[in-house]
Design an enzyme around this catalytic site. Structure first.
Site, PDB file in Angstrom:
ATOM      1  N   ASP A  26       0.584  -0.812   0.058  1.00 33.88           N
ATOM      2  CA  ASP A  26      -0.164   0.553   0.099  1.00 33.88           C
ATOM      3  C   ASP A  26       1.182   1.117   0.286  1.00 33.88           C
ATOM      4  O   ASP A  26       2.681   1.087   0.409  1.00 33.88           O
ATOM      5  CB  ASP A  26      -1.382   0.018   1.267  1.00 33.88           C
ATOM      6  CG  ASP A  26      -1.879   0.824   1.541  1.00 33.88           C
ATOM      7  OD1 ASP A  26      -2.344   1.197   0.414  1.00 33.88           O
ATOM      8  OD2 ASP A  26      -2.892   1.080   2.643  1.00 33.88           O
ATOM      9  N   GLY A  29      -0.426   5.343  -4.444  1.00 32.15           N
ATOM     10  CA  GLY A  29      -0.353   6.345  -5.013  1.00 32.15           C
ATOM     11  C   GLY A  29      -0.248   7.570  -3.818  1.00 32.15           C
ATOM     12  O   GLY A  29       0.076   8.533  -4.650  1.00 32.15           O
ATOM     13  N   ARG A  30      -0.104   7.884  -2.708  1.00 28.32           N
ATOM     14  CA  ARG A  30       0.402   8.872  -1.902  1.00 28.32           C
ATOM     15  C   ARG A  30       1.827   9.446  -1.849  1.00 28.32           C
ATOM     16  O   ARG A  30       2.494   9.487  -2.070  1.00 28.32           O
ATOM     17  CB  ARG A  30       0.147   8.900  -0.109  1.00 28.32           C
ATOM     18  CG  ARG A  30      -1.433   8.707  -0.358  1.00 28.32           C
ATOM     19  CD  ARG A  30      -1.533   8.021   1.632  1.00 28.32           C
ATOM     20  NE  ARG A  30      -1.214   6.187   0.946  1.00 28.32           N
ATOM     21  CZ  ARG A  30      -1.119   5.545   1.881  1.00 28.32           C
ATOM     22  NH1 ARG A  30      -1.031   5.955   3.470  1.00 28.32           N
ATOM     23  NH2 ARG A  30      -1.689   4.165   2.203  1.00 28.32           N
ATOM     24  N   HIS A  43       2.305   3.508  -9.157  1.00 27.61           N
ATOM     25  CA  HIS A  43       2.053   2.005  -9.474  1.00 27.61           C
ATOM     26  C   HIS A  43       3.535   1.120 -10.048  1.00 27.61           C
ATOM     27  O   HIS A  43       3.735   0.373  -9.714  1.00 27.61           O
ATOM     28  CB  HIS A  43       0.981   1.644  -9.952  1.00 27.61           C
ATOM     29  CG  HIS A  43      -0.209   1.506  -9.584  1.00 27.61           C
ATOM     30  ND1 HIS A  43      -0.392   1.295  -8.161  1.00 27.61           N
ATOM     31  CD2 HIS A  43      -1.553   2.946  -9.588  1.00 27.61           C
ATOM     32  CE1 HIS A  43      -1.612   1.707  -7.360  1.00 27.61           C
ATOM     33  NE2 HIS A  43      -2.139   2.611  -8.876  1.00 27.61           N
ATOM     34  N   SER A  71      -7.273  -5.780  -5.545  1.00 26.77           N
ATOM     35  CA  SER A  71      -8.276  -7.096  -5.500  1.00 26.77           C
ATOM     36  C   SER A  71     -10.067  -6.643  -5.852  1.00 26.77           C
ATOM     37  O   SER A  71      -9.471  -6.134  -6.625  1.00 26.77           O
ATOM     38  CB  SER A  71      -8.410  -5.956  -3.911  1.00 26.77           C
ATOM     39  OG  SER A  71      -9.020  -4.698  -3.739  1.00 26.77           O
ATOM     40  N   TRP A  75     -11.647  -2.832  -8.995  1.00 24.59           N
ATOM     41  CA  TRP A  75     -12.496  -2.510  -9.362  1.00 24.59           C
ATOM     42  C   TRP A  75     -12.849  -0.784  -9.298  1.00 24.59           C
ATOM     43  O   TRP A  75     -13.691  -0.812 -10.704  1.00 24.59           O
ATOM     44  CB  TRP A  75     -13.264  -3.620  -9.897  1.00 24.59           C
ATOM     45  CG  TRP A  75     -13.058  -5.104 -10.324  1.00 24.59           C
ATOM     46  CD1 TRP A  75     -12.734  -6.230  -9.520  1.00 24.59           C
ATOM     47  CD2 TRP A  75     -12.322  -5.415 -12.058  1.00 24.59           C
ATOM     48  NE1 TRP A  75     -12.322  -7.323 -10.287  1.00 24.59           N
ATOM     49  CE2 TRP A  75     -12.178  -6.599 -12.016  1.00 24.59           C
ATOM     50  CE3 TRP A  75     -12.157  -4.936 -12.533  1.00 24.59           C
ATOM     51  CZ2 TRP A  75     -11.282  -7.125 -12.507  1.00 24.59           C
ATOM     52  CZ3 TRP A  75     -11.284  -5.511 -14.353  1.00 24.59           C
ATOM     53  CH2 TRP A  75     -11.018  -6.370 -14.065  1.00 24.59           C
ATOM     54  N   ARG A  77     -12.296   1.701  -8.545  1.00 28.18           N
ATOM     55  CA  ARG A  77     -11.236   2.609  -9.017  1.00 28.18           C
ATOM     56  C   ARG A  77     -11.193   3.292  -9.568  1.00 28.18           C
ATOM     57  O   ARG A  77     -12.412   2.333 -11.293  1.00 28.18           O
ATOM     58  CB  ARG A  77     -10.315   2.265  -9.211  1.00 28.18           C
ATOM     59  CG  ARG A  77      -9.278   2.148  -7.455  1.00 28.18           C
ATOM     60  CD  ARG A  77      -8.476   1.788  -7.690  1.00 28.18           C
ATOM     61  NE  ARG A  77      -7.312   1.573  -5.660  1.00 28.18           N
ATOM     62  CZ  ARG A  77      -6.522   1.823  -5.344  1.00 28.18           C
ATOM     63  NH1 ARG A  77      -5.873   2.706  -5.822  1.00 28.18           N
ATOM     64  NH2 ARG A  77      -6.502   1.629  -3.525  1.00 28.18           N
ATOM     65  N   LEU A 137      11.653 -20.656  -4.175  1.00 30.07           N
ATOM     66  CA  LEU A 137      10.614 -19.094  -4.112  1.00 30.07           C
ATOM     67  C   LEU A 137       9.362 -19.841  -4.317  1.00 30.07           C
ATOM     68  O   LEU A 137       9.576 -19.470  -5.544  1.00 30.07           O
ATOM     69  CB  LEU A 137      11.144 -17.995  -3.768  1.00 30.07           C
ATOM     70  CG  LEU A 137       9.960 -17.333  -3.224  1.00 30.07           C
ATOM     71  CD1 LEU A 137      10.019 -17.078  -2.125  1.00 30.07           C
ATOM     72  CD2 LEU A 137      10.286 -15.430  -3.918  1.00 30.07           C
ATOM     73  N   GLU A 213       1.561 -13.476  12.436  1.00 31.82           N
ATOM     74  CA  GLU A 213       1.900 -12.281  12.891  1.00 31.82           C
ATOM     75  C   GLU A 213       1.035 -11.096  12.229  1.00 31.82           C
ATOM     76  O   GLU A 213       2.613 -10.942  10.940  1.00 31.82           O
ATOM     77  CB  GLU A 213       2.983 -12.550  13.206  1.00 31.82           C
ATOM     78  CG  GLU A 213       3.380 -13.500  14.630  1.00 31.82           C
ATOM     79  CD  GLU A 213       2.546 -13.043  15.609  1.00 31.82           C
ATOM     80  OE1 GLU A 213       2.308 -11.978  16.062  1.00 31.82           O
ATOM     81  OE2 GLU A 213       2.695 -14.291  16.494  1.00 31.82           O
TER      82      GLU A 213
HETATM   83  C1  FPP Z   1      -2.242  -0.039  -3.247  1.00 33.35           C
HETATM   84  O1  FPP Z   1      -1.996   1.353  -3.308  1.00 33.35           O
HETATM   85  C2  FPP Z   1      -1.578  -0.838  -4.396  1.00 33.35           C
HETATM   86  C3  FPP Z   1      -2.573  -1.252  -5.535  1.00 33.35           C
HETATM   87  C4  FPP Z   1      -4.171  -1.460  -5.147  1.00 33.35           C
HETATM   88  C5  FPP Z   1      -1.632  -2.102  -6.574  1.00 33.35           C
HETATM   89  C6  FPP Z   1      -0.640  -3.040  -6.085  1.00 33.35           C
HETATM   90  C7  FPP Z   1       0.424  -2.929  -7.692  1.00 33.35           C
HETATM   91  C8  FPP Z   1       1.581  -2.862  -7.830  1.00 33.35           C
HETATM   92  C9  FPP Z   1       2.532  -2.820  -5.943  1.00 33.35           C
HETATM   93  C10 FPP Z   1       1.755  -2.887  -8.699  1.00 33.35           C
HETATM   94  C11 FPP Z   1       1.500  -4.060  -9.701  1.00 33.35           C
HETATM   95  C12 FPP Z   1       2.469  -5.078  -9.182  1.00 33.35           C
HETATM   96  C13 FPP Z   1       1.512  -6.394 -10.269  1.00 33.35           C
HETATM   97  C14 FPP Z   1       2.199  -7.853 -10.243  1.00 33.35           C
HETATM   98  C15 FPP Z   1       0.246  -6.018 -11.365  1.00 33.35           C
HETATM   99  P1  FPP Z   1      -3.044   2.388  -3.266  1.00 33.35           P
HETATM  100  O2  FPP Z   1      -2.399   3.299  -4.754  1.00 33.35           O
HETATM  101  O3  FPP Z   1      -3.863   2.127  -2.662  1.00 33.35           O
HETATM  102  O4  FPP Z   1      -1.752   4.064  -2.583  1.00 33.35           O
HETATM  103  P2  FPP Z   1      -2.404   5.139  -1.213  1.00 33.35           P
HETATM  104  O5  FPP Z   1      -3.001   4.057  -0.342  1.00 33.35           O
HETATM  105  O6  FPP Z   1      -1.540   6.174  -1.491  1.00 33.35           O
HETATM  106  O7  FPP Z   1      -3.406   5.427  -2.362  1.00 33.35           O
END
Ligand code: FPP
Length: 252
Positions: A26, A29-30, A43, A71, A75, A77, A137, A213
């Site tokens: 997470d 975006g920020r 991203h 997740s 969708w 977004r 892995l 954990e």
């Molecule tokens: C959350 O950050 C992140 C996601 C919804 C997507 C995570 C995806 C990647 C790290 C890259 C994609 C990887 C593959 C394999 C497709 P956010 O955008 O919600 O962040 P924010 O809370 O700061 O807005």
């Protein structure tokens, strides 16, 4: 299901390495907004952090790494962001699959496939079948994944088996349900890391995290590096896992 932890000897002594680490990546975006960039750039930087993390996890001896990359709720977004994330997955598989395979990494994909584009389904199938026999892995990619949906689909499969006479209702227990989840055969996560400062599970691996954990990191995912990963493992190492039993001292 539990997997044995391994110990890594290093300069500062030995570090117990969790067998299965799950990550909620997470803060993309920020990270981007803070730099005056479009969210898509966050991203993109997140994919770089993912490459780095897979490498570090392999070096440390982690056996399973599960990443929450899209997740079932994502969708909702803006369409452009959904398309960006789909494009990043395509690019990640096309560009990185050969190298992941060379490095002995086995790829598993969890989540609903039926509402993904056909070319993405084909790429995910290809990644799994090419790497099926690798013994390094295991990278579990959660894509279009939701914990409640995973449980609901497992229940549906069990009901179908009962209806067709291949499953006796009396055999249904927690292990049976685990075997019907997308994660069948993957040990439950020992450690869940969530970056970006929020402290919630967001419908990730709900059943599988019963005794996991949790470590929450303030770092935005694109900045998550080796030191942050090791710090999370250090924190994990100091937790006493009781699995519903008593502390070792109290049990004497
Ligand atoms: C959350 O950050 C992140 C996601 C919804 C997507 C995570 C995806 C990647 C790290 C890259 C994609 C990887 C593959 C394999 C497709 P956010 O955008 O919600 O962040 P924010 O809370 O700061 O807005």
């Amino acid at each position: 299901m539990e997997a044995p932890a391994t110990a890594l000897s290093g300069g500062s002594g030995s570090l117990v390495i969790p067998a299965h680490v799950a990550i909620i990546m997470d803060g993309n975006g920020r990270w981007a907004v803070r730099r005056g960039l479009p969210r898509a750039e966050g991203h993109r930087a997140g994919v770089e952090a993912l490459r780095r993390t897979v490498r570090i996890a392999g070096e440390l001896g982690v056996r399973y790494l599960t990443i929450y990359s899209f997740s079932s709720e994502n969708w909702s977004r803006p369409r452009s962001e959904v398309l960006d994330l789909m494009a990043l997955l395509r690019r990640f598989i096309r560009n990185d699959l050969a190298e992941l395979h060379r490095n002995g990494i086995r790829i598993r994909v969890i989540g609903r496939r039926d509402d993904l584009d056909a070319d993405i389904r084909a790429l995910l199938d290809e990644a799994e079948s090419l790497t099926r026999d690798n013994d390094g892995l295991t990278l579990v990619v959660a894509f279009n994944y939701g914990g409640r949906d995973d449980i609901a689909r497992a229940v549906r499969r069990m009901v179908e088996e009962v209806a067709s006479g291949t499953l006796d209702p009396g055999e249904i227990d927690g292990d049976c349900l685990s075997r019907h989840l997308d994660t069948a055969g993957v040990p439950d996560p020992d450690l869940m890391i969530r970056t970006g400062g929020e402290q919630r599970i967001s419908n990730f691996l709900l059943w599988q995290c019963a005794y996991t954990e949790f470590v929450f990191s303030q770092v935005y995912w694109p900045d998550f590096g080796r030191d942050d990963f090791i710090a999370a493992i250090e924190e994990f190492r100091h937790r006493e896992r009781r699995f519903g039993g008593l502390a070792a001292q109290a049990a004497k």
